[in-house]
Every structure is written in C-alpha cells, then in structure tokens.
Design a protein around this motif. Structure first.
Motif, PDB file in Angstrom:
ATOM      1  N   ARG A  72       0.820  -1.200   0.000  1.00  0.00           N
ATOM      2  CA  ARG A  72       0.000   0.000   0.000  1.00  0.00           C
ATOM      3  C   ARG A  72       0.864   1.264   0.000  1.00  0.00           C
ATOM      4  O   ARG A  72       1.959   1.281   0.577  1.00  0.00           O
ATOM      5  N   VAL A  73       0.316   2.302  -0.639  1.00  0.00           N
ATOM      6  CA  VAL A  73       0.963   3.607  -0.642  1.00  0.00           C
ATOM      7  C   VAL A  73       0.383   4.396   0.528  1.00  0.00           C
ATOM      8  O   VAL A  73      -0.829   4.628   0.598  1.00  0.00           O
ATOM      9  N   GLY A  78      -3.950   4.008  -2.707  1.00  0.00           N
ATOM     10  CA  GLY A  78      -3.650   3.145  -3.839  1.00  0.00           C
ATOM     11  C   GLY A  78      -2.690   2.022  -3.461  1.00  0.00           C
ATOM     12  O   GLY A  78      -2.165   1.958  -2.346  1.00  0.00           O
ATOM     13  N   LEU A  79      -2.485   1.140  -4.403  1.00  0.00           N
ATOM     14  CA  LEU A  79      -1.537   0.040  -4.243  1.00  0.00           C
ATOM     15  C   LEU A  79      -0.383   0.220  -5.220  1.00  0.00           C
ATOM     16  O   LEU A  79      -0.527   0.887  -6.259  1.00  0.00           O
ATOM     17  N   ILE A  80       0.721  -0.408  -4.889  1.00  0.00           N
ATOM     18  CA  ILE A  80       1.886  -0.352  -5.765  1.00  0.00           C
ATOM     19  C   ILE A  80       2.522  -1.737  -5.819  1.00  0.00           C
ATOM     20  O   ILE A  80       2.525  -2.471  -4.816  1.00  0.00           O
ATOM     21  N   ALA A 145       6.154  -2.413   0.578  1.00  0.00           N
ATOM     22  CA  ALA A 145       5.562  -3.490  -0.218  1.00  0.00           C
ATOM     23  C   ALA A 145       6.255  -4.808   0.130  1.00  0.00           C
ATOM     24  O   ALA A 145       7.402  -5.027  -0.270  1.00  0.00           O
ATOM     25  N   PRO A 146       5.575  -5.668   0.871  1.00  0.00           N
ATOM     26  CA  PRO A 146       6.177  -6.962   1.203  1.00  0.00           C
ATOM     27  C   PRO A 146       6.380  -7.829  -0.041  1.00  0.00           C
ATOM     28  O   PRO A 146       5.732  -7.624  -1.070  1.00  0.00           O
ATOM     29  N   THR A 147       7.247  -8.799   0.088  1.00  0.00           N
ATOM     30  CA  THR A 147       7.419  -9.780  -0.977  1.00  0.00           C
ATOM     31  C   THR A 147       6.133 -10.589  -1.127  1.00  0.00           C
ATOM     32  O   THR A 147       5.514 -10.988  -0.133  1.00  0.00           O
ATOM     33  N   VAL A 148       5.724 -10.808  -2.355  1.00  0.00           N
ATOM     34  CA  VAL A 148       4.509 -11.593  -2.606  1.00  0.00           C
ATOM     35  C   VAL A 148       4.815 -12.688  -3.616  1.00  0.00           C
ATOM     36  O   VAL A 148       5.800 -12.625  -4.359  1.00  0.00           O
TER      37      VAL A 148
END
Length: 219
Positions: A72-73, A78-80, A145-148
């Motif tokens: 998340r930003v 928003g998302l990134i 932003a965590p690793t996904v």
C-alpha cells in the motif's frame, strides 16, 4: 731506673700506634670485584601502540534475480507493485482512477524507475520487502511493499477488442485486497477486476491477464 723512663714511654707509644693501625685495618670494607655481567641490566619494555580498529567494509548486496513486491501507498489509498527480473525493474501504481507504469533498473539493493508525467519510484529492497517513495501527479508518498508470490502480485493485459485497444493492470495483495484499471482506447472502462488466475471480460470478450514473467521482456 730513672734513666730507663723515656724508653718505656716510647715503647708504650709504639704499641699504641700498632694497636690503632690494626683496628683501622679491620674496620675498612674489603674491595670486591664486580664484573659487567653481574650488574643487572636495565630492561626497557616498549609497548606497541594499539593498532587502529579494522574498518568494516560494507559489501554491496546484489540485486535479486527475481522478486515481486506489492503493498500500500501510505496516505494515498492506492496500491503499488514492484517486480525485478535480472536487473530490470518495473512498477505499477493504481488507485482505481489513475495509474502509472514505470520502468528502470535494480542495482544492488536499490531500484530507480521512471514513468510518464515525471512519475518515479525509488526504493530499497530489503529482506522481505521493498520500501521507498512514489512521486506521481506532482505529489509524493512513502510505501512499503512486502514480498509476494502468485497469485498475489502484478498482472497486465493487452488486447484488441472489437477494434479497440485494451490495456489493463491489476495488483493483488496477500490479504485479498486488489485494485486495477482497464483502459479502452485510452479511456477508463467499467471492467470488473478478475479473480486471480481468471480472465477479464471486456465488451463480452475474454482477455487473458499475463503475470510479470510473461510481459516484462517486452515492457
């Protein structure tokens, strides 16, 4: 007897002198021979100056060959998503109304990307995630932003539907959050975000979302 008086006197005096000499000789300390090797030498110990503490050398961490981050930003809503493949990096920001695709390089633990409208992303890649700054529309926000791993992460679709150019981007987070935007001939279209692994439907035609491995080479 009177004529022998001086003789006795002289004899007594001589005896006294002899006695004093003997006493004097007995009280004088005997000389001693002292060799140089018998003299204790003076030992001087030189303590070496402490050497300077070794300077720690920081080894630059190599960029990951393959990594996907999504989060998340902060303060934006928003998302990134940021993805790295063999030094190439891409990022996608979307809040459901606006979007930006960015590209750049990953060097060491740092990515620097740029996009349209002077948008940019700079981030550090740490164990377990990316953290940095997004500049978009004249403003800036921090993000983490965590690793996904799939099915979370970034997807993109490009197609021609009934003569119209379609382009879409979607981000999925591990907690089920998702965001995306579909443009038809450059204009936002009312297209539902597909479930992870499913196709999107645009004007009655299905389009296949591609994961990063499928499209980063031509991005």
């Amino acid at each position: 007897m009177k004529r022998l008086g001086p003789v006795y006197t002289l004899a007594a005096g001589a005896a006294t002198a002899v006695a004093l000499g003997v006493l004097s000789a007995g009280s004088t300390p005997a000389p001693q021979n002292v060799n140089a090797r018998d003299v204790p030498s003076v030992v001087t110990t030189i303590t070496p100056a402490p050497s300077a503490a070794p300077t720690a050398t920081r080894t630059a961490r190599p960029a990951p060959e393959k990594a996907d981050y999504a989060g998340r930003v902060k303060g934006n809503g928003g998302l990134i998503a940021v993805s790295v493949r063999d030094g190439k990096a891409i990022a996608y920001f979307c809040d459901g109304r606006a979007e930006a695709w960015l590209r750049g390089r990953a060097t060491g633990d740092r990515v620097v990307l740029s996009g349209p409208g002077n948008s940019s992303v700079t981030a550090r890649l740490r164990d377990g995630g990316a953290a940095g700054e997004l500049r978009f529309g004249g403003r800036q926000w921090d993000f983490r932003a965590p690793t996904v791993k799939k099915p979370s992460g970034l997807y993109r679709a490009s197609a021609i539907v009934r003569g119209a150019k379609v382009r879409a981007g979607w981000i999925y987070l591990d907690d089920g959050s998702r965001v995306g935007l579909t443009l038809v001939d450059g204009e936002p279209a009312d297209v539902a975000i597909p479930e992870p692994g499913a196709n999107a439907t645009v004007d009655g035609q299905e389009i296949d979302p591609q994961d990063v491995d499928e499209f980063i080479g031509g991005f």
